[in-house]
Enzyme design. Structure first.
Site, short mmCIF file in Angstrom:
data_model
loop_
_atom_site.label_atom_id
_atom_site.label_comp_id
_atom_site.label_asym_id
_atom_site.label_seq_id
_atom_site.Cartn_x
_atom_site.Cartn_y
_atom_site.Cartn_z
N ARG A 315 0.84 -1.21 0.00
CA ARG A 315 0.00 0.00 0.00
C ARG A 315 0.87 1.25 0.00
O ARG A 315 0.50 2.26 -0.61
CB ARG A 315 -0.97 0.01 1.18
CG ARG A 315 -1.99 1.13 1.10
CD ARG A 315 -3.11 0.95 2.10
NE ARG A 315 -4.12 0.02 1.69
CZ ARG A 315 -5.28 0.37 1.11
NH1 ARG A 315 -5.51 1.64 0.84
NH2 ARG A 315 -6.17 -0.53 0.80
N GLU A 722 -9.69 5.83 7.43
CA GLU A 722 -8.26 6.11 7.26
C GLU A 722 -7.92 7.41 6.55
O GLU A 722 -6.94 8.07 6.90
CB GLU A 722 -7.60 4.94 6.53
CG GLU A 722 -7.55 3.66 7.35
CD GLU A 722 -7.12 2.46 6.53
OE1 GLU A 722 -6.10 1.85 6.87
OE2 GLU A 722 -7.81 2.14 5.54
#
Length: 776
Positions: A315, A722
């Site tokens: 990621r 997030e």
């Protein structure tokens, strides 16, 4: 039949709000103790790496109340709690791999008895050479797995042909999760070779698998329930498993219930953190500030075992572009194997580490060219269609809202006017300087691993009209249960008061994914909606007969009534239809299932469409930095966040505020310090500083992007867990802007975290560079 077009009842406060503020909310360790409950206490390694030469428990057994001591020999199944690969021994047999590793567990009638016994366990060691940093791991060629590479275009050629080039490096610090509730697990044997596990875990199904593995049992013999968590932030996605497993082994060995409840210092010592990173980069750009090429190397400190490091690194590599189009980009990634705790998931899951490297590059380009950083950012945004709106891993950016949130943030914050005001202040203030910065966020929503993008639910309607909702997501304070109740209420057209949300349990919804990747509402909301639609379809057929209608698809479910859309006077109460449905022997329970469509990832090519959509946000932060102390005051924050059509603005704003402040903590004050022996020195609130209410600015403005419903997601809403974390990058850049005002340096280096000490060093460097320039 249809659902009315009214919005979800979005003003509802958190379903457990009263329980939270009154102290009545029940967490794992708040339950009534079962008869015979035992307590575990760990014996920790005093070395980062050492051979175990002696283990003597004789003196410990003299402690009144000690029942037994768990060693590797007591594990009936596999002595391993690794989640991706089996590289994480639960209890060591011959060697310890990090300072603070659990060597044995003492098991006592009380926690005090277990603690006293642990102090008398004698373990002797032969210290071995340890690897304690990323740089040492690189020198020793110590890595987990092979290097990963994502590449677009020809960056080497593009670098050679660029007007200008820069190279540099950036160390990015880790972060402790510091949730309010430490790791806690209870395990109760059922007397029939099965075990009931109560765990503070984000991933009950994985905890079930690990406990079953350690006990040598089929998964079906273990039921894991998560009542609720007092915070998690990723720290309870995989790290809960070893503690549940230890309690399970104790329950197996003794035949009695057993619990693990870590004290704060134990939790901070034993558990993994956000991965600290080391980034190296080369960047090519034009004289106008357009990025032409980037070559980057990212090194993540995985610690002693793999844990979730591969998807965290991936990621970071996927988000090294942040919101910017880079025509030629190559990013290489490694997971360093060190003798530290096994680092793990944390809010943003590697995205923040990749994105902050990108923002470092942007600032360096701007200062090299003498351009405002916000101008360089704007010039490099993804835009248009085709290549300029395609990521380096091959995903088209559909519904690009970067420019939209950016423009709105600049307008609402009066960005240009305040820049002028700050410049005027800095001219007349010698010892305090102010800075302002604006930064964007583009964050992909979905699990990196395609198979995790699925969810299940079970909805039960009882004959009195009350409804029970079960789903696979876990509640950690973020309000997921509240949103699921709202989804169910809208889907069935009934009032919220009918519902009871149940604790997440593997015997109600099996094979669940972790509540992570900001996907809790997206996945579970669709599963709950699917279950409710099944029930509504069944009830519509019954209601149509009761109303002497022949088109159940024309029925509307609204406000506890069921009526005909074209003939609204033909209506009947929801409760009456429930009773008739039961009388007609039609099931009033239904499963729901959802899988995210149209996503894929080629792990060999590192190309694909891993994200269902992107979340966008922009932050403007203003700070004042004290030139004598290096401390800063956050004066004002303006945030614009794309949440789609919010299911619950109250909860979403809370998540945005909390995520931003947590991100600010990571970048400015939360400093993990180890000594030369690999011992963590910051393992208590006295030495590890997190933001408090005094760090929150009085002017804290949160704006949700309006008219922004997203196609294909639950009621048009977007994930929010997030993305706001990365908005805090604006605080670091504002501090850098203020530091620059103390001199006239061409570049401003600022450590992460930008503690007062680090900020003072940056100020001194700026002043020194200015003096050098004057003398020259």
């Amino acid at each position: 039949m249809t659902i009315t077009d009214q919005k979800v009842s979005n003003q509802k406060s958190h379903e457990s709000a009263v329980g939270h503020v009154s102290g009545k909310a029940v967490y794992t360790d708040d339950q009534r103790l079962p008869a015979g409950m035992l307590s575990l206490y760990p014996v920790l390694s005093p070395h980062a790496r050492a051979k175990i030469t002696k283990l003597d428990c004789t003196a410990a057994y003299e402690v009144a109340g000690l029942v037994t001591i768990l060693t590797a020999d007591d594990v009936p199944g596999e002595n391993n709690t690794g989640v991706i690969i089996h590289d994480e021994v639960m209890l060591p047999t011959d060697e310890v791999s990090y300072w603070g590793q659990v060597v044995v567990w003492t098991v006592g009638e009380t926690e005090e008895a277990a603690r006293q016994a642990a102090a008398k366990v004698i373990v002797e060691y032969e210290p071995l050479p340890a690897i304690l940093s990323i740089q040492e791991a690189i020198a020793a060629d110590s890595y987990h797995l092979d290097k990963r590479v994502i590449k677009r275009g020809e960056p080497d050629t593009a670098l050679q042909n660029s007007d200008r080039t820069l190279q540099g490096e950036l160390e990015v610090g880790g972060q402790d999760h510091f949730y309010l509730e430490t790791h806690t697990s209870w395990v109760v044997p059922d007397g029939e070779n099965g075990y009931k596990v109560y765990s503070s875990t984000q991933h009950p199904s994985e905890t079930q698998v690990i406990v079953a593995r350690v006990l040598g049992l089929p998964n079906s013999h273990v039921v894991v329930t998560c009542l609720r968590m007092g915070g998690a932030f990723g720290g309870k996605e995989s790290q809960s498993n070893p503690f549940a497993a230890a309690a399970a082994v104790a329950a197996h060995k003794t035949g009695r219930p057993a619990r693990v409840s870590l004290r704060r210092h134990q939790d901070m010592i034993v558990t993994g953190k956000r991965h600290n990173f080391w980034g190296k980069y080369q960047v090519g750009f034009t004289n106008e500030g357009l990025i032409t090429a980037v070559k980057a190397e990212l090194y993540a400190d995985g610690g002693w075992s793999l844990d979730l490091s591969p998807p965290v690194l991936l990621r970071a590599m996927l988000h090294i572009d942040n919101a910017y189009y880079v025509p030629h980009l190559e990013v290489q990634g490694w997971i360093a194997k060190t003798n530290r705790v096994s680092n793990t998931a944390y809010r943003g899951f590697g995205g923040p580490q990749g994105m902050i490297v990108c923002e470092e590059i942007i600032d360096r380009i701007a200062r090299t060219l003498g351009l405002p950083p916000e101008v360089v950012r704007e010039r490099n945004f993804y835009h248009g269609t085709g290549e300029t709106s395609t990521t380096h891993y091959g995903q088209d950016i559909v519904h690009n809202r970067i420019a939209l949130v950016w423009t709105e943030a600049k307008e609402k914050s009066r960005f240009s006017d305040r820049q002028a005001e700050i410049a005027l202040f800095n001219q007349t203030s010698a010892y305090k300087k102010r800075g302002i910065a604006i930064t964007p966020v583009k964050f992909g929503i979905s699990f990196n691993k395609t198979e995790y993008n699925q969810a299940g639910a079970l909805v039960l309607i009882y004959t009195d009209g009350s409804i029970q909702v079960n789903h696979g997501g876990t509640e950690m304070g973020q309000g997921l249960h509240t949103k699921m109740l709202q989804v169910a209420a809208k889907s069935l057209g009934v009032k919220l008061e009918r519902f009871r949300i149940m604790p997440t349990s593997t015997d109600k919804v099996p094979n669940t994914s972790a509540t992570a990747a900001s996907s809790g509402s997206d996945l579970n909301g669709q599963a709950v909606k699917a279950a409710c639609e099944t029930l509504r379809n069944r009830m519509a057929t019954v209601a149509a007969k009761m109303l002497n209608l022949d088109a159940p698809e024309d029925l509307v479910f609204e406000d506890d009534w069921i009526y005909c859309r074209t003939y609204p006077s033909a209506r009947i109460a929801f409760d009456e239809v429930v009773k008739r449905t039961y009388s007609d022997r039609i099931s009033l329970s239904a499963n729901g299932f959802y899988r995210t469509p149209n996503i894929f990832w080629d792990a060999k090519l590192n190309k694909g469409r891993p994200f269902y959509y992107f979340s966008y946000g922009t932050a403007v932060s203003e700070v004042e930095v004290d030139g004598f102390t290096g401390t800063f005051k956050l004066r004002r924050v303006d945030l614009v966040q794309d949440v789609g059509e919010s299911i619950n603005p109250l909860l979403d704003k809370g998540q945005i505020e909390g995520g931003f402040v947590q991100g600010m903590g990571w970048l400015t004050m939360e400093e993990l310090v180890w000594n030369d022996q690999g011992r963590l020195l910051t393992f208590a609130p006295s030495t590890y500083k997190i933001p408090t209410v005094s760090e929150v600015p009085e002017q804290f403005h949160v704006h949700l992007l309006e008219r922004a419903a997203q196609d294909g997601v639950i009621f048009g809403s977007k994930a929010i867990g997030e993305p706001p974390f990365m908005l805090a990058m604006s605080v670091r850049e504002a501090i850098r802007n203020a530091v620059a005002a103390f001199g006239k340096a061409s570049q401003v280096s600022l450590a992460i975290p930008a503690t007062p000490e680090a900020t003072l060093w940056a100020i001194e460097a700026v002043k020194s560079d200015s003096l050098t320039a004057v003398k020259a």
